[in-house]
Scaffold this motif. Structure first.
Motif: not given
Length: 241
Positions: A27, A66, A190, A193, A219-220, A222-223
């Motif tokens: 990460g 990114e 990360a 949840r 986590e996630k 970057s989404a």
């Protein structure tokens, strides 16, 4: 362009911060983007530099693309880009390319440090992955910067949440310490949840280390859209509280 230094989790960051990881895919890029977003939210001018980017095609935005998308940082530069998803030296050999010398990276970072409040330098893989044909790593780059015009600098270590992270994190911190390098803090790259008992215990352990735990990124992360990411990043990097 400079506006002044900013802080993360209550700690003022120096002009140059190197982001390394306990391993690959922990990460680092998301952590770099979160640090950039948190610093920019305080009004600081930030640039980001990655000495070696591997595993991307010419048209791919790569890690710096990114960071630009998530943090909204305009100045995101690469020292060299390689296509193969391998360690830099191996990829360069297979692609018949010459990796830039350590001095080239140090000069580029020093130039950015003259113009920006903070320069974030994202490493490749873990701390001791070679960046050039002479075996120099992100640790040697940190030492070159610390001894040069870009001083002072510090290192942020990105680690995993799960089983094995304690050993990997302590080994990385020890490698930095024996080289006399300043470690500003840790970031969990990360955080799940629904964390397991192992992950909850790991977090307690990391929070009790002398090196501060600056935050745990969900986590996630970057989404998220860039706007959502930038709004949330300062809260993620709030420290031990």
């Amino acid at each position: 362009m400079k506006r002044g230094k900013a802080s993360v989790a209550g700690a003022e960051l120096p002009g140059v911060v190197l982001i390394t990881g306990t391993d690959t895919d922990v990460g680092k890029t998301v952590a770099t983007a979160a640090l950039a977003a948190a610093l920019q939210a305080q009004g600081a001018c930030v640039a980001v530099y990655k000495p070696v980017q591997t595993g991307v095609s010419p048209g791919d935005g790569g890690d710096m693309g990114e960071v630009r998308r998530l943090a909204g940082t305009d100045e995101c530069l690469e020292g060299i880009r390689l296509t193969l998803p391998m360690a830099p030296v191996a990829a360069a050999v297979r692609e018949a390319k010459v990796l830039p010398a350590l001095e080239v990276h140090a000069a580029a970072i020093a130039d950015l440090a003259d113009k920006y409040d903070h320069v974030l330098v994202e490493g490749a893989g873990g701390l001791l992955v070679a960046l050039d044909g002479d075996g120099n790593t992100i640790a040697e780059l940190a030492r070159a910067l610390e001894d040069g015009p870009a001083s002072p600098c510090a290192v942020v270590v990105v680690c995993r949440s799960g089983l094995g992270t304690l050993n990997h994190t302590l080994l990385t911190l020890e490698a930095l310490a024996v080289r006399g390098l300043n470690t500003t803090g840790l970031v969990v790259g990360a955080w799940p949840r629904d964390p397991s008992a192992i992950e909850l215990d790991n977090r307690v352990f990391l929070e009790q280390l002398p090196t501060p735990l600056l935050g745990c990124l969900p986590e996630k992360a970057s989404a998220l859209s860039g706007e959502q990411f930038r709004a949330a990043a300062p809260e993620w990097l709030r420290g031990r509280g």
